[in-house]
Design an enzyme around this catalytic site. Sequence first.
Site, PDB file in Angstrom:
ATOM      1  N   HIS A  52      -0.110   0.734  -9.906  1.00 34.86           N
ATOM      2  CA  HIS A  52      -0.380  -1.038 -10.669  1.00 34.86           C
ATOM      3  C   HIS A  52      -1.991   0.027 -11.593  1.00 34.86           C
ATOM      4  CE1 HIS A  52      -2.979  -0.453  -6.941  1.00 34.86           C
ATOM      5  NE2 HIS A  52      -3.478  -0.137  -7.416  1.00 34.86           N
TER       6      HIS A  52
HETATM    7  P1  TYD Z   1      -1.481  -2.820  -3.225  1.00 34.00           P
HETATM    8  O1  TYD Z   1      -3.716  -2.745  -3.794  1.00 34.00           O
HETATM    9  O2  TYD Z   1      -0.047  -2.884  -3.859  1.00 34.00           O
HETATM   10  O3  TYD Z   1      -1.461  -0.951  -2.879  1.00 34.00           O
HETATM   11  P2  TYD Z   1      -1.211  -0.332  -2.765  1.00 34.00           P
HETATM   12  O4  TYD Z   1      -1.659   0.297  -4.625  1.00 34.00           O
HETATM   13  O5  TYD Z   1      -1.910   1.246  -2.023  1.00 34.00           O
HETATM   14  O6  TYD Z   1       0.029   0.679  -2.974  1.00 34.00           O
HETATM   15  O7  TYD Z   1      -1.796  -3.339  -2.136  1.00 34.00           O
HETATM   16  C1  TYD Z   1      -0.245  -4.012  -1.256  1.00 34.00           C
HETATM   17  C2  TYD Z   1      -1.202  -4.648  -0.950  1.00 34.00           C
HETATM   18  O8  TYD Z   1      -1.885  -5.275   0.637  1.00 34.00           O
HETATM   19  C3  TYD Z   1      -0.705  -6.374  -1.449  1.00 34.00           C
HETATM   20  O9  TYD Z   1       0.098  -7.125  -0.706  1.00 34.00           O
HETATM   21  C4  TYD Z   1      -2.209  -6.554  -1.281  1.00 34.00           C
HETATM   22  C5  TYD Z   1      -3.238  -6.306   0.229  1.00 34.00           C
HETATM   23  N1  TYD Z   1      -4.396  -5.673  -0.088  1.00 34.00           N
HETATM   24  C6  TYD Z   1      -5.680  -5.855   0.380  1.00 34.00           C
HETATM   25  O10 TYD Z   1      -5.438  -7.243   0.680  1.00 34.00           O
HETATM   26  N2  TYD Z   1      -6.301  -6.122   0.123  1.00 34.00           N
HETATM   27  C7  TYD Z   1      -6.992  -4.989  -0.227  1.00 34.00           C
HETATM   28  O11 TYD Z   1      -7.773  -4.448  -0.030  1.00 34.00           O
HETATM   29  C8  TYD Z   1      -5.819  -4.103  -0.291  1.00 34.00           C
HETATM   30  C9  TYD Z   1      -6.260  -2.532  -1.688  1.00 34.00           C
HETATM   31  C10 TYD Z   1      -4.528  -4.613  -0.667  1.00 34.00           C
END
Ligand code: TYD
Length: 136
Positions: A52
């Site tokens: 992302h």
């Molecule tokens: P995501 O940012 O997509 O993870 P990564 O980039 O590490 O693969 O987040 C995964 C899930 O966690 C998504 O459902 C949102 C949640 N999340 C939070 O609730 N708080 C946060 O600070 C972060 C980074 C993610």
Amino acid sequence: MNIDLCKIIELPKITDPRGNLSFIEGGNQIPFDIQRVYYLYDVPGGAERGGHAHKGLHQLIIAMSGSFDVVLDDGKNKKRVHLSRSYNGLYVCPMIWRELDNFSSGSVCMVLASNKYDEADYYRDYAEFMRNRWQA
Ligand code: TYD
């Protein structure tokens, strides 16, 4: 925002025979104030995270333990950065697509972020990121 703005920041390291110490102060070692800290751990072998871009968020990514790769993409250029030292942080500016992979067993990825979690700040679709990337 250009991928060249994303750089390794070498953090202060207080070496000591009892164990080394590094520190980060918001706005001092890094170009933003810290509003949030999150970390990835228990990452299974072969897993990929990220996938992302953020519209406005600034981040610093640190391999607190073990190692992993961060692939950065500004829509024009890509670079793969290997993180393995807990005194190095990778600064990632807004509007950079990022993927994390190649996690070593037991690795911990800590991320310092300039804002609280906000799903509206994400581009999770690469085509949408590209459309908006080149509007600016
Ligand atoms: P995501 O940012 O997509 O993870 P990564 O980039 O590490 O693969 O987040 C995964 C899930 O966690 C998504 O459902 C949102 C949640 N999340 C939070 O609730 N708080 C946060 O600070 C972060 C980074 C993610």
